[in-house]
Design a protein around this motif. Structure first.
Motif, PDB file in Angstrom:
ATOM      1  N   GLY A   6      52.025  38.138  40.560  1.00  0.00           N
ATOM      2  CA  GLY A   6      53.051  38.790  41.346  1.00  0.00           C
ATOM      3  C   GLY A   6      54.458  38.559  40.838  1.00  0.00           C
ATOM      4  N   LEU A   7      54.632  37.623  39.923  1.00  0.00           N
ATOM      5  CA  LEU A   7      55.954  37.399  39.349  1.00  0.00           C
ATOM      6  C   LEU A   7      56.064  38.218  38.074  1.00  0.00           C
ATOM      7  CD1 LEU A   7      56.427  33.550  39.733  1.00  0.00           C
ATOM      8  CD2 LEU A   7      57.363  35.367  41.152  1.00  0.00           C
ATOM      9  N   SER A   8      57.141  38.907  37.921  1.00  0.00           N
ATOM     10  CA  SER A   8      57.320  39.697  36.711  1.00  0.00           C
ATOM     11  C   SER A   8      58.589  39.263  35.999  1.00  0.00           C
ATOM     12  CB  SER A   8      57.400  41.189  37.055  1.00  0.00           C
ATOM     13  OG  SER A   8      58.504  41.431  37.887  1.00  0.00           O
ATOM     14  N   SER A   9      58.655  39.596  34.743  1.00  0.00           N
ATOM     15  CA  SER A   9      59.842  39.280  33.953  1.00  0.00           C
ATOM     16  C   SER A   9      60.980  40.183  34.388  1.00  0.00           C
ATOM     17  CB  SER A   9      59.577  39.531  32.471  1.00  0.00           C
ATOM     18  OG  SER A   9      58.400  38.920  32.070  1.00  0.00           O
ATOM     19  N   PRO A  10      62.185  39.654  34.389  1.00  0.00           N
ATOM     20  CA  PRO A  10      63.318  40.514  34.728  1.00  0.00           C
ATOM     21  C   PRO A  10      63.542  41.542  33.620  1.00  0.00           C
ATOM     22  CG  PRO A  10      64.082  38.361  34.027  1.00  0.00           C
ATOM     23  CD  PRO A  10      62.579  38.293  34.095  1.00  0.00           C
ATOM     24  N   LYS A  11      64.057  42.683  33.975  1.00  0.00           N
ATOM     25  CA  LYS A  11      64.391  43.703  32.976  1.00  0.00           C
ATOM     26  C   LYS A  11      65.617  43.226  32.204  1.00  0.00           C
ATOM     27  CE  LYS A  11      61.427  46.905  34.126  1.00  0.00           C
ATOM     28  NZ  LYS A  11      60.379  47.350  33.283  1.00  0.00           N
ATOM     29  N   ILE A  12      65.487  43.191  30.903  1.00  0.00           N
ATOM     30  CA  ILE A  12      66.579  42.747  30.055  1.00  0.00           C
ATOM     31  C   ILE A  12      67.255  43.985  29.486  1.00  0.00           C
ATOM     32  CG2 ILE A  12      67.201  41.482  27.970  1.00  0.00           C
ATOM     33  CD1 ILE A  12      64.793  39.660  28.543  1.00  0.00           C
ATOM     34  N   PRO A  13      68.545  44.164  29.762  1.00  0.00           N
ATOM     35  CA  PRO A  13      69.233  45.357  29.264  1.00  0.00           C
ATOM     36  C   PRO A  13      69.367  45.338  27.745  1.00  0.00           C
ATOM     37  CG  PRO A  13      70.805  43.855  30.249  1.00  0.00           C
ATOM     38  CD  PRO A  13      69.428  43.278  30.499  1.00  0.00           C
ATOM     39  N   LEU A  14      69.342  46.507  27.159  1.00  0.00           N
ATOM     40  CA  LEU A  14      69.553  46.643  25.725  1.00  0.00           C
ATOM     41  C   LEU A  14      71.041  46.826  25.457  1.00  0.00           C
ATOM     42  CD1 LEU A  14      66.620  49.046  24.849  1.00  0.00           C
ATOM     43  CD2 LEU A  14      66.733  46.578  24.489  1.00  0.00           C
ATOM     44  N   PRO A  15      71.491  46.411  24.270  1.00  0.00           N
ATOM     45  CA  PRO A  15      72.903  46.582  23.938  1.00  0.00           C
ATOM     46  C   PRO A  15      73.280  48.065  23.887  1.00  0.00           C
ATOM     47  CG  PRO A  15      71.826  45.123  22.363  1.00  0.00           C
ATOM     48  CD  PRO A  15      70.762  45.714  23.217  1.00  0.00           C
ATOM     49  N   THR A  16      74.483  48.368  24.313  1.00  0.00           N
ATOM     50  CA  THR A  16      75.009  49.730  24.266  1.00  0.00           C
ATOM     51  C   THR A  16      75.835  49.907  22.998  1.00  0.00           C
ATOM     52  OG1 THR A  16      77.049  49.127  25.394  1.00  0.00           O
ATOM     53  CG2 THR A  16      75.165  49.786  26.791  1.00  0.00           C
ATOM     54  N   ALA A  17      76.272  51.138  22.762  1.00  0.00           N
ATOM     55  CA  ALA A  17      77.140  51.414  21.619  1.00  0.00           C
ATOM     56  C   ALA A  17      78.410  50.574  21.706  1.00  0.00           C
ATOM     57  CB  ALA A  17      77.479  52.896  21.561  1.00  0.00           C
ATOM     58  N   GLU A  18      78.926  50.416  22.920  1.00  0.00           N
ATOM     59  CA  GLU A  18      80.136  49.610  23.109  1.00  0.00           C
ATOM     60  C   GLU A  18      79.876  48.137  22.789  1.00  0.00           C
ATOM     61  OE1 GLU A  18      78.955  51.751  25.535  1.00  0.00           O
ATOM     62  OE2 GLU A  18      80.383  53.346  25.117  1.00  0.00           O
ATOM     63  N   ASP A  19      78.688  47.654  23.162  1.00  0.00           N
ATOM     64  CA  ASP A  19      78.330  46.264  22.847  1.00  0.00           C
ATOM     65  C   ASP A  19      78.315  46.045  21.339  1.00  0.00           C
ATOM     66  OD1 ASP A  19      77.942  45.453  25.540  1.00  0.00           O
ATOM     67  OD2 ASP A  19      75.890  46.251  25.501  1.00  0.00           O
ATOM     68  N   PHE A  20      77.723  46.992  20.603  1.00  0.00           N
ATOM     69  CA  PHE A  20      77.667  46.857  19.143  1.00  0.00           C
ATOM     70  C   PHE A  20      79.061  46.956  18.523  1.00  0.00           C
ATOM     71  CE2 PHE A  20      73.109  48.109  19.592  1.00  0.00           C
ATOM     72  CZ  PHE A  20      72.585  46.951  19.044  1.00  0.00           C
ATOM     73  N   ALA A  21      79.898  47.837  19.048  1.00  0.00           N
ATOM     74  CA  ALA A  21      81.267  47.962  18.533  1.00  0.00           C
ATOM     75  C   ALA A  21      82.033  46.659  18.741  1.00  0.00           C
ATOM     76  CB  ALA A  21      81.982  49.129  19.209  1.00  0.00           C
ATOM     77  N   ARG A  22      81.927  46.071  19.940  1.00  0.00           N
ATOM     78  CA  ARG A  22      82.591  44.782  20.208  1.00  0.00           C
ATOM     79  C   ARG A  22      82.026  43.684  19.313  1.00  0.00           C
ATOM     80  NH1 ARG A  22      82.151  46.399  25.443  1.00  0.00           N
ATOM     81  NH2 ARG A  22      80.330  45.090  25.803  1.00  0.00           N
ATOM     82  N   ALA A  23      80.716  43.735  19.080  1.00  0.00           N
ATOM     83  CA  ALA A  23      80.081  42.718  18.238  1.00  0.00           C
ATOM     84  C   ALA A  23      80.587  42.800  16.804  1.00  0.00           C
ATOM     85  CB  ALA A  23      78.563  42.883  18.270  1.00  0.00           C
ATOM     86  N   ARG A  24      80.690  44.011  16.282  1.00  0.00           N
ATOM     87  CA  ARG A  24      81.196  44.150  14.906  1.00  0.00           C
ATOM     88  C   ARG A  24      82.640  43.650  14.815  1.00  0.00           C
ATOM     89  NH1 ARG A  24      77.430  48.441  14.801  1.00  0.00           N
ATOM     90  NH2 ARG A  24      78.787  49.901  15.884  1.00  0.00           N
ATOM     91  N   VAL A  33      80.245  36.851  19.038  1.00  0.00           N
ATOM     92  CA  VAL A  33      79.463  38.028  19.400  1.00  0.00           C
ATOM     93  C   VAL A  33      78.777  37.772  20.735  1.00  0.00           C
ATOM     94  CG1 VAL A  33      77.530  39.483  18.667  1.00  0.00           C
ATOM     95  CG2 VAL A  33      79.092  38.556  16.960  1.00  0.00           C
ATOM     96  N   ASP A  34      78.771  38.776  21.608  1.00  0.00           N
ATOM     97  CA  ASP A  34      78.112  38.650  22.910  1.00  0.00           C
ATOM     98  C   ASP A  34      76.622  38.381  22.749  1.00  0.00           C
ATOM     99  OD1 ASP A  34      80.432  39.124  24.334  1.00  0.00           O
ATOM    100  OD2 ASP A  34      80.059  41.273  24.521  1.00  0.00           O
ATOM    101  N   HIS A  35      76.086  37.618  23.685  1.00  0.00           N
ATOM    102  CA  HIS A  35      74.681  37.220  23.615  1.00  0.00           C
ATOM    103  C   HIS A  35      73.732  38.409  23.697  1.00  0.00           C
ATOM    104  CE1 HIS A  35      75.083  37.594  27.985  1.00  0.00           C
ATOM    105  NE2 HIS A  35      73.789  37.736  28.004  1.00  0.00           N
ATOM    106  N   ILE A  36      74.125  39.508  24.333  1.00  0.00           N
ATOM    107  CA  ILE A  36      73.227  40.661  24.455  1.00  0.00           C
ATOM    108  C   ILE A  36      72.877  41.222  23.070  1.00  0.00           C
ATOM    109  CG2 ILE A  36      75.057  42.386  24.779  1.00  0.00           C
ATOM    110  CD1 ILE A  36      73.195  43.738  26.840  1.00  0.00           C
ATOM    111  N   VAL A  37      73.829  41.150  22.140  1.00  0.00           N
ATOM    112  CA  VAL A  37      73.591  41.647  20.781  1.00  0.00           C
ATOM    113  C   VAL A  37      72.806  40.611  19.976  1.00  0.00           C
ATOM    114  CG1 VAL A  37      74.713  42.363  18.632  1.00  0.00           C
ATOM    115  CG2 VAL A  37      75.607  43.146  20.841  1.00  0.00           C
TER     116      VAL A  37
END
Length: 62
Positions: A6-24, A33-37
């Motif tokens: 009954g326990l499920s893993s939380p949905k982990i969001p994928l990086p967006t275009a903005e996340d990748f731009a900030r990371a670069r 770099v943000d942890h999501i990337v």
């Protein structure tokens, strides 16, 4: 730790275009770099064709 039904893993969001731009930008400036990337890159570890972070980040179209 035993898995409980009954326990499920939380949905982990994928990086967006903005996340990748900030990371670069953050990587180039040395600010970091943000942890999501980074988490997305870490998922490539152990996979065929795994590349260093800088190369992987440059290849992302996000």
């Amino acid at each position: 730790m035993k898995h409980e039904a009954g326990l499920s893993s939380p949905k982990i969001p994928l990086p967006t275009a903005e996340d990748f731009a900030r990371a670069r930008e953050g990587y180039a400036s040395g600010r970091g770099v943000d942890h999501i990337v980074v988490r997305q890159w870490l998922r490539t570890w152990g996979e065929p064709g795994q590349v260093p972070f800088e190369d992987w980040l440059a290849a992302q179209n996000g």
